[in-house]
Every structure is written in structure tokens, then in C-alpha cells.
Scaffold this motif. Structure first.
Motif, short mmCIF file in Angstrom:
data_model
loop_
_atom_site.label_atom_id
_atom_site.label_comp_id
_atom_site.label_asym_id
_atom_site.label_seq_id
_atom_site.Cartn_x
_atom_site.Cartn_y
_atom_site.Cartn_z
N GLU A 1 33.22 7.06 39.99
CA GLU A 1 33.55 8.45 40.28
C GLU A 1 33.60 9.28 39.00
OE1 GLU A 1 37.15 11.12 42.30
OE2 GLU A 1 37.24 8.93 42.30
N ALA A 2 34.24 8.73 37.95
CA ALA A 2 34.34 9.46 36.67
C ALA A 2 32.95 9.66 36.06
CB ALA A 2 35.24 8.69 35.72
N GLU A 3 32.11 8.62 36.11
CA GLU A 3 30.76 8.75 35.57
C GLU A 3 29.92 9.73 36.37
OE1 GLU A 3 29.44 4.71 35.58
OE2 GLU A 3 30.29 4.25 33.58
N ALA A 4 30.14 9.78 37.70
CA ALA A 4 29.40 10.72 38.54
C ALA A 4 29.80 12.16 38.22
CB ALA A 4 29.64 10.41 40.01
N ARG A 5 31.10 12.38 38.00
CA ARG A 5 31.55 13.72 37.63
C ARG A 5 30.98 14.14 36.29
NH1 ARG A 5 36.77 12.03 39.50
NH2 ARG A 5 37.40 11.78 37.31
N LEU A 6 30.93 13.20 35.34
CA LEU A 6 30.36 13.50 34.03
C LEU A 6 28.88 13.84 34.15
CD1 LEU A 6 30.48 13.67 30.96
CD2 LEU A 6 30.17 11.18 30.87
N ALA A 7 28.14 13.05 34.92
CA ALA A 7 26.71 13.30 35.11
C ALA A 7 26.48 14.65 35.79
CB ALA A 7 26.08 12.18 35.93
N GLY A 8 27.33 14.97 36.77
CA GLY A 8 27.21 16.25 37.45
C GLY A 8 27.45 17.42 36.52
N THR A 9 28.46 17.29 35.64
CA THR A 9 28.75 18.36 34.68
C THR A 9 27.61 18.49 33.67
OG1 THR A 9 31.13 17.92 34.89
CG2 THR A 9 30.41 19.21 32.99
N ASP A 10 27.06 17.36 33.21
CA ASP A 10 25.92 17.40 32.29
C ASP A 10 24.73 18.14 32.92
OD1 ASP A 10 27.09 16.11 30.16
OD2 ASP A 10 26.45 14.12 30.77
N GLU A 11 24.49 17.82 34.19
CA GLU A 11 23.36 18.45 34.88
C GLU A 11 23.59 19.94 35.07
OE1 GLU A 11 20.90 18.02 39.13
OE2 GLU A 11 22.40 16.54 38.54
N GLU A 12 24.83 20.31 35.45
CA GLU A 12 25.15 21.72 35.64
C GLU A 12 25.04 22.49 34.33
OE1 GLU A 12 28.77 24.53 37.43
OE2 GLU A 12 29.04 22.36 37.21
N LEU A 13 25.52 21.88 33.24
CA LEU A 13 25.44 22.54 31.94
C LEU A 13 23.99 22.73 31.51
CD1 LEU A 13 26.78 23.65 29.38
CD2 LEU A 13 26.93 21.30 28.52
N ALA A 14 23.18 21.69 31.67
CA ALA A 14 21.77 21.78 31.27
C ALA A 14 21.04 22.82 32.11
CB ALA A 14 21.10 20.42 31.40
N ASP A 15 21.30 22.82 33.42
CA ASP A 15 20.63 23.78 34.31
C ASP A 15 21.02 25.21 33.97
OD1 ASP A 15 19.08 24.32 36.88
OD2 ASP A 15 21.02 25.21 37.36
N ARG A 16 22.30 25.45 33.74
CA ARG A 16 22.76 26.81 33.42
C ARG A 16 22.24 27.25 32.05
NH1 ARG A 16 22.79 31.16 35.35
NH2 ARG A 16 24.45 32.64 34.86
N HIS A 17 22.19 26.31 31.10
CA HIS A 17 21.67 26.63 29.78
C HIS A 17 20.20 27.02 29.86
CE1 HIS A 17 20.11 25.81 25.69
NE2 HIS A 17 21.27 26.29 25.31
#
Length: 220
Positions: free
Chosen positions: A102-118
């Protein structure tokens, strides 16, 4: 009632080029900074979850105060030291593994959201600079070419009209063309000001300062 003449738009000098703006995006944009802070929290949470599933080792040192014996002995009065060692094993491995995933999935989701928004904001910055270059090009065209030529044409038509070599229609048309060019130049200046404001909104900081009215170099 006398309608006041509108104030001229303030022309500001852009203090950065496209490359500098793109480089400053991650540290300047409030949304990206918040996502980056969230990613840091998620990364720490993932590390903590992994540590929760690992054995916990402990090592300690203690001593017992015995005092002097009533009957003298060779070790009388010497307080013994005790070395303690232990290990704690996680019992609920399935639960721990689920927490890690769950923690790794949240981290991956945040990484993806940050990259997409950037990526989205980077594209916005590039579009703003494209529109800035277009506004600067139009502003320079009207100021250095079209408006001066329209003034010359108006002056020549006025002279011809005074000599009865041109009609009133010709004179009014020359005035209309000059006014249209001046209005188009003001529109280009307004577009430039709007693009500067848009860039400041994206970066969350000031990007221009009062300076020469000459359009700046907005190339990459």
C-alpha cells in the motif's frame, strides 16, 4: 462628461528565458512543490513500512549493585555487569506485506501525478513563451514598420487633399488605417502583458521588471 483617456499599459522587461523558466518550475510552482513534499512523505512512509517487516534487534548492558559481602570473598564489592541481547520477529507477515504494498502504491501514484503535472505545466510554459514571441513580433512589426508607413501615407494623403488631388474618402481611409494599426499594436501589447501574468501564475513568482520598452528576447 469627459471620458478620461485610458492609461497606457506598463511595458515590463522579462527577466528569464524559456530554459530558465522550465528549470525553475519544480521549485517555484506551488502545486508541484506540494506534490514534491507529498512524495517525500510517501517515500518515508514506504521506508517505515519496510522496516516494520524486518526483525528488531536489541542490545543492552546493565549491572547489579551487590555491595560488600559480610564474609570477605575474592569478588566482594564488585558489581556484576550483564549483557542483554534480543530479537523481535514480526508475527503478522501478511499484514506487514500488505502495508508495504500500500505504501509503495501510494508513492508510485504520487510520482506519477507529479510527473504528469510537471509535463502539463512545462507544456503550458512553452506555449506562453510561444505567445510571448508572437506578441513581441507583432508589436515590433507595427511599431517599426506598419505604423510609421501609415503615418507617412496619412501625411501624403493630407497634402494631396489640401491640393485637391485626393478626396475626403481617401483622407478618412488613411486615418482609419493608421488607427487600426495603432489599435492592433495595443492589442499585441495587451497580449504580451497577459502572457507575462500567466507565466507569473504558473511559476508563482515575479518574472518581469520595469525596463526598456523594447520587446525582450523570449527565445529558448
Amino acid at each position: 462628461t469627459i471620458v478620461p483617456w485610458p492609461k497606457a499599459l506598463s511595458e515590463k522587461k522579462l527577466d528569464m528565458d524559456q530554459s530558465t523558466a522550465l528549470a525553475a518550475l519544480l521549485t517555484s510552482n506551488p502545486e508541484l512543490r506540494a506534490l514534491d513534499a507529498q512524495r517525500t512523505r510517501e517515500r518515508l512512509a514506504a521506508r517505515l513500512a519496510v522496516k516494520t517487516g524486518q526483525p528488531d534487534y536489541s542490545l543492552g548492558l546493565s549491572y547489579i549493585a551487590t555491595g560488600s559481602a559480610t564474609m570477605p570473598t575474592p569478588d566482594s564489592g564488585k558489581d556484576p555487569f550483564i549483557i542483554e541481547a534480543g530479537i523481535t520477529l514480526p508475527l503478522w507477515r501478511g499484514k506487514v506485506a500488505a502495508a508495504i504494498r500500500e505504501a509503495e502504491a501510494r508513492l508510485a501514484g504520487t510520482d506519477e501525478e507529479l510527473a504528469d503535472r510537471h509535463n502539463t505545466l512545462s507544456a503550458d510554459v512553452r506555449l506562453v513563451f510561444y505567445k510571448l514571441r508572437d506578441a513581441d513580433r507583432r508589436l515590433a512589426l507595427y511599431r517599426t514598420s506598419l505604423i510609421p508607413k501609415a503615418r507617412q501615407s496619412l501625411k501624403a494623403t493630407e497634402t494631396a487633399y489640401a491640393a485637391a488631388e485626393a478626396g475626403m474618402t481617401d483622407y478618412l481611409e488613411a486615418q482609419r488605417v493608421l488607427l487600426a494599426f495603432r489599435l492592433d499594436a495595443e492589442r499585441a501589447l495587451a497580449d504580451r502583458s497577459q502572457r507575462l501574468a500567466e507565466l507569473e501564475r504558473i511559476l508563482g513568482r515575479s518574472v518581469a521588471s520595469s525596463g526598456d520598452a523594447t520587446p525582450p528576447n523570449t527565445g529558448s
